[in-house]
Scaffold this motif. Structure first.
Motif, PDB file in Angstrom:
ATOM      1  N   SER A 120       0.829  -1.201   0.000  1.00  0.00           N
ATOM      2  CA  SER A 120       0.000   0.000   0.000  1.00  0.00           C
ATOM      3  C   SER A 120       0.862   1.250   0.000  1.00  0.00           C
ATOM      4  N   SER A 121       0.289   2.328  -0.458  1.00  0.00           N
ATOM      5  CA  SER A 121       0.950   3.635  -0.421  1.00  0.00           C
ATOM      6  C   SER A 121      -0.129   4.688  -0.230  1.00  0.00           C
ATOM      7  N   ARG A 122       0.272   5.823   0.324  1.00  0.00           N
ATOM      8  CA  ARG A 122      -0.711   6.872   0.635  1.00  0.00           C
ATOM      9  C   ARG A 122      -0.201   8.223   0.179  1.00  0.00           C
ATOM     10  N   GLY A 123      -1.050   8.944  -0.535  1.00  0.00           N
ATOM     11  CA  GLY A 123      -0.728  10.291  -0.952  1.00  0.00           C
ATOM     12  C   GLY A 123      -1.514  11.291  -0.123  1.00  0.00           C
ATOM     13  N   VAL A 124      -1.651  12.488  -0.631  1.00  0.00           N
ATOM     14  CA  VAL A 124      -2.379  13.524   0.094  1.00  0.00           C
ATOM     15  C   VAL A 124      -3.879  13.264   0.071  1.00  0.00           C
ATOM     16  N   ASN A 125      -4.399  12.927  -1.098  1.00  0.00           N
ATOM     17  CA  ASN A 125      -5.845  12.748  -1.239  1.00  0.00           C
ATOM     18  C   ASN A 125      -6.250  11.330  -1.601  1.00  0.00           C
ATOM     19  N   GLU A 126      -5.288  10.507  -1.980  1.00  0.00           N
ATOM     20  CA  GLU A 126      -5.583   9.155  -2.418  1.00  0.00           C
ATOM     21  C   GLU A 126      -4.723   8.137  -1.677  1.00  0.00           C
ATOM     22  N   SER A 127      -5.254   6.951  -1.530  1.00  0.00           N
ATOM     23  CA  SER A 127      -4.512   5.842  -0.957  1.00  0.00           C
ATOM     24  C   SER A 127      -4.660   4.650  -1.881  1.00  0.00           C
ATOM     25  N   ASN A 128      -3.586   3.920  -2.046  1.00  0.00           N
ATOM     26  CA  ASN A 128      -3.561   2.850  -3.026  1.00  0.00           C
ATOM     27  C   ASN A 128      -3.191   1.525  -2.353  1.00  0.00           C
ATOM     28  N   ILE A 129      -3.880   0.453  -2.710  1.00  0.00           N
ATOM     29  CA  ILE A 129      -3.481  -0.870  -2.248  1.00  0.00           C
ATOM     30  C   ILE A 129      -3.436  -1.812  -3.444  1.00  0.00           C
ATOM     31  N   VAL A 130      -2.477  -2.712  -3.420  1.00  0.00           N
ATOM     32  CA  VAL A 130      -2.329  -3.722  -4.465  1.00  0.00           C
ATOM     33  C   VAL A 130      -2.365  -5.076  -3.783  1.00  0.00           C
ATOM     34  N   VAL A 131      -3.264  -5.939  -4.233  1.00  0.00           N
ATOM     35  CA  VAL A 131      -3.441  -7.240  -3.586  1.00  0.00           C
ATOM     36  C   VAL A 131      -3.604  -8.347  -4.624  1.00  0.00           C
ATOM     37  N   SER A 132      -3.402  -9.567  -4.158  1.00  0.00           N
ATOM     38  CA  SER A 132      -3.650 -10.729  -5.008  1.00  0.00           C
ATOM     39  C   SER A 132      -5.137 -10.833  -5.334  1.00  0.00           C
ATOM     40  N   ASN A 133      -5.420 -11.308  -6.523  1.00  0.00           N
ATOM     41  CA  ASN A 133      -6.807 -11.433  -6.961  1.00  0.00           C
ATOM     42  C   ASN A 133      -7.619 -12.342  -6.041  1.00  0.00           C
TER      43      ASN A 133
END
Length: 219
Positions: A120-133
């Motif tokens: 996962s990573s987090r910006g100012v207005n957005e947060s992102n997660i990458v996971v297995s299907n």
């Protein structure tokens, strides 16, 4: 005092792709000299012969080649382990007061599942997660009250372990990403830590991306 050589060098420094092409000797210096001549004359304040610009470019090409050969190339040859994962989903959520709690709940659920990929990573207005299907249904359940801005499926990740002194060598990421760009690899996401970085690409491009990065070791 301004000289032809100094002005040419300053001009090239502002054009990263041009600088790279010069260092690899894949550009026609005579044609380039004609192209940049008006700018060089403007900076110098007088007429300049093409031959003088060509000579300045030749000297600069040799210097650039030396820098790349003895710094960047030496570094990329020592790239460490390359790890590939497939069947990944990328989610982008709007940052909210409850998002961290949702992420914590999700991490608690997948704890002990060694086959599951998660980052996962987090910006100012957005947060992102990458996971297995395989845990996509779980993401939908736990994050159902969050605002999903974007979702991308059928992604693969390539994680590259970098030598510890990577932070002291300028141009490393540019050098690697440039090669990927030249081969037509579209990078969907980049996630990095101090000594490694991960790129996400579409499943159909992962083989090409892996080959490009692997071949850096033999440059």
């Amino acid at each position: 005092m301004k000289t032809i050589s100094s002005i040419v060098e300053e001009y090239i420094k502002t054009k990263p792709f041009l600088s790279s092409a010069l260092s690899q000797g894949i550009i026609n210096l005579t044609s380039l000299s004609r192209l940049i001549k008006p700018e060089i004359e403007h900076q110098l304040g007088k007429e300049v012969k093409n031959g003088a610009i060509v000579m300045a470019l030749k000297r600069l090409s040799s210097e650039l080649e030396f820098r790349v050969t003895h710094r960047v190339l030496k570094f990329v040859r020592n790239i460490g382990e390359i790890t590939v994962r497939s069947s990944l989903n990328d989610y982008t959520f709007r940052v909210s007061e409850t998002l961290l709690k949702s992420q914590a709940a999700f991490m608690s659920e997948i704890e002990g599942l060694n086959t599951v990929f998660y980052t996962s990573s987090r910006g100012v207005n957005e947060s992102n997660i990458v996971v297995s299907n395989e845990v996509a249904e779980l993401v939908g359940k736990i994050f159902k009250n969050e605002i999903l801005l974007e979702k991308q499926e059928n992604l693969s990740s390539i994680t590259v372990k970098l030598p510890k002194d990577n932070v002291n060598v300028p141009g490393i990421y540019y050098f690697i990403f440039q090669r990927l760009s030249w081969e037509g690899v579209n990078i969907y996401e980049v996630i990095s830590t101090t000594n490694e970085f991960t790129i996400l690409v579409n499943d159909e491009q992962v083989d090409k991306a892996f080959t490009v990065i692997k071949n850096l070791k033999s440059l």
